[in-house]
Design an enzyme around this catalytic site. Structure first.
Site, PDB file in Angstrom:
ATOM      1  N   CYS A 194       0.834  -1.208   0.000  1.00 49.26           N
ATOM      2  CA  CYS A 194       0.000   0.000   0.000  1.00 49.26           C
ATOM      3  C   CYS A 194       0.870   1.260   0.000  1.00 49.26           C
ATOM      4  CB  CYS A 194      -0.938  -0.022   1.190  1.00 49.26           C
ATOM      5  SG  CYS A 194      -2.081  -1.423   1.165  1.00 49.26           S
ATOM      6  N   SER A 469      -2.958   0.035  13.024  1.00 49.03           N
ATOM      7  CA  SER A 469      -2.456  -0.050  11.663  1.00 49.03           C
ATOM      8  C   SER A 469      -1.612   1.173  11.354  1.00 49.03           C
ATOM      9  CB  SER A 469      -3.639  -0.124  10.688  1.00 49.03           C
ATOM     10  OG  SER A 469      -3.234   0.175   9.373  1.00 49.03           O
TER      11      SER A 469
END
Length: 555
Positions: A194, A469
């Site tokens: 990502c 996260s």
């Protein structure tokens, strides 16, 4: 080069039967006389960060053959954090780190490989592979898979996080379902990790700063031909490292870990580095504790305003000069004598680096923040420490005092947020989500996301013994240690207790008299395990505190 480990498998008349097995898969005499190099690949068809690694593996193997080695490839598991978010699957993600390290050790030791190239990407795979490299201490090089390009939608860059935000806007009636689905189609345009400074790219950058990858590996994108060339050069270089007997313990020194931590802090990296860096160092007998992160953060400026806390993505960092350019900027703070797998020192690498964009890699006198991105908070609620990513905390929340709203799982907290049961000025406490209590210390991503969706993310704080996260934004304090399952103070918090979060002074206090806490402690009983069979039962029995890197106890 000396005697090869693989000679126990390939050399002498006594090994004739062994060689016959290798001939069964096509090896010839010349190949069996050469060093056997393990090519450890986390390729699979599930994770976008790993989908392209077959191609990188072929490049690595070509480089090994050019340098006079014989490559033999095997695979390890690789789970996707993002696909595991918000359900029971996240309990299994952090524990994969240990499985990856253990499985590499088992394969390499069983077959007596002489050296190895580790090809991986994403959150737990890179640290798991580095743990194995440290533990085995045979010549090793890491090849990280590279970032994903950002998506484009209506002329603007987007990521999966934009899709998540769009879901919140949809629930508030601000956009249509059609627009959410359109964003979904464009957010992730191809393979790679990502594209922001989430955990995957944080750990890839740390791997490069440690000296365990060739220069520019962390930021060369998955679809860039440079990544193939770096992979091929890595295969070539591993044979050279074997010839010179340069092993990870000669590269990953205490000073190299300090370099890597500073780079992570300057980049605004994920809080998960506080779990992974100590775990890698532990394999080498090097003590890296949470206090080192706080100490270095106070003297390391945050100079790269990376997404999700800032506007820049990995493609911008790559174009600006990559990790060598960041190290060049921080050269007066780094140990320049540290060796890398390239055969060059950090000082030699940065002597060739160029800072091509001073907005992306800011001058030291013009940082995004004067200090690094992480703070370690301690106090009566977290005697062994808690971690907060300061760069994502709204300025009005740096010091915050509020009444506790206590939940024993993230699901309970998320429901309460969406049901309108959380009031401004409160501190949400989510417990029994630590390494042992979770088990697995899953990421708390849905709860801060729910606060954003309900427009409470600058009015409500969140404290947990779980973790967050790399995509998390807002006033979120994690890694509270000791965790609730160990009977830590977070287990004793009750609704309406007063909690103080003081980031500038590094304090996390439960403002309840000690005599009352002692009485609560006498009544406290450990809850029944949330998972009663399989790997996580063994994991929960052996895992240590987040303050120790959530490593597994040997005794």
């Amino acid at each position: 080069m000396g005697k090869l480990r693989s000679s126990a498998v390939t050399q002498g008349i006594e090994r004739s039967a062994f060689r016959s097995l290798l001939r069964a898969v096509g090896f010839i005499d010349e190949e069996l006389k050469r060093p056997l190099i393990a090519v450890v690949n986390s390729w699979n068809e599930i994770v976008p960060g790993h989908y392209h690694l077959r191609q990188l593996s072929e490049a690595v193997k070509a480089g090994i053959r050019m340098a006079g080695g014989t490559p033999l490839e095997f695979n390890v598991i690789a789970a996707c954090d993002a696909l595991a978010e918000g359900h029971v699957g996240m309990k299994y993600i952090l524990p994969t780190r240990e499985v990856i390290a253990d499985s590499i050790e088992l394969m390499v030791e069983a077959h007596r490989f002489d050296a190895m190239v580790l090809i991986g990407s994403c959150d737990k795979i890179v640290p798991g592979m580095l743990m194995a490299a440290a533990r085995l201490d045979i010549p090793a090089i890491m090849v990280t898979g590279g970032p994903m390009l950002p998506g484009m939608y209506r002329g603007k860059r987007i990521t999966a996080l934009h899709v998540s935000d769009a879901v919140g806007r949809y629930k508030r009636g601000e956009i249509s379902e059609k627009e959410v689905l359109e964003l979904e189609m464009y957010a992730c345009p191809g393979p790679g990790s990502c594209p922001g400074m989430y955990t995957a790219n944080t750990m890839s950058c740390i791997a490069e700063a440690l000296g365990m990858t060739l220069p520019y590996c962390a930021t060369a994108h998955a679809v860039d031909a440079r990544k193939l060339r770096i992979a091929k050069m890595s295969g070539y270089q591993i044979v050279k490292l074997l010839e010179k007997n340069i092993t990870p313990s000669k590269i990953m020194t205490k000073e190299a870990f300090e370099n890597a931590i500073r780079i992570g802090l300057a980049l605004g990296g994920s809080t998960n580095m506080v779990l992974h860096v100590p775990a890698i160092a532990h394999e080498l007998g090097i003590d890296i504790d949470v206090d080192i992160f706080d100490k270095l953060s106070r003297t390391t400026p945050h100079i790269c305003n990376m997404w999700p806390s800032g506007p820049y993505m990995m493609i911008d960092l790559d174009n600006a000069g990559g990790i060598p350019a960041v190290m060049l900027r921080l050269k007066n703070l780094l140990h320049l004598e540290c060796l890398t797998v390239s055969g060059k020192t950090i000082g030699e690498i940065i002597s060739e680096a160029v800072i091509a964009n001073e907005e992306v890699i800011r001058p030291l006198e013009k940082p995004v923040h004067k200090e690094g991105c992480l703070a370690v908070l301690k106090g009566s609620l977290a005697p062994k420490g808690a971690i907060v990513r300061t760069t994502t905390v709204p300025p009005n929340m740096l010091t915050f005092e509020g009444r506790a709203k206590v939940f024993n799982s993230e699901e309970e907290a998320v429901k309460a947020i969406y049901d309108g049961k959380i009031e401004r000025g409160e501190v949400i406490v989510i417990r029994y989500e630590g390494p042992r209590g979770g088990p697995g210390m899953r990421e708390m991503i849905l709860s801060p996301e729910a606060l954003r969706h309900m427009k409470l993310d600058d009015k409500v704080a969140l404290v947990t013994d779980g973790r967050f996260s790399g995509a998390t934004r807002g006033p979120t304090v994690g890694h509270v240690s000791p965790e609730a399952a160990e009977g830590g103070p977070i287990a004793l918090v009750e609704n309406d207790d007063l909690i103080l979060i003081d980031i500038p002074n590094r304090r996390l206090e439960l403002k309840v008299p000690k005599d009352i806490l002692r009485e609560r402690a006498k009544r406290w009983k450990a809850p029944k395990p949330k998972i009663s069979k399989g790997y996580l039962v063994r994991y929960a029995h052996s895992v240590t505190s987040a303050a120790e890197g959530a490593i597994l106890k040997v005794d």
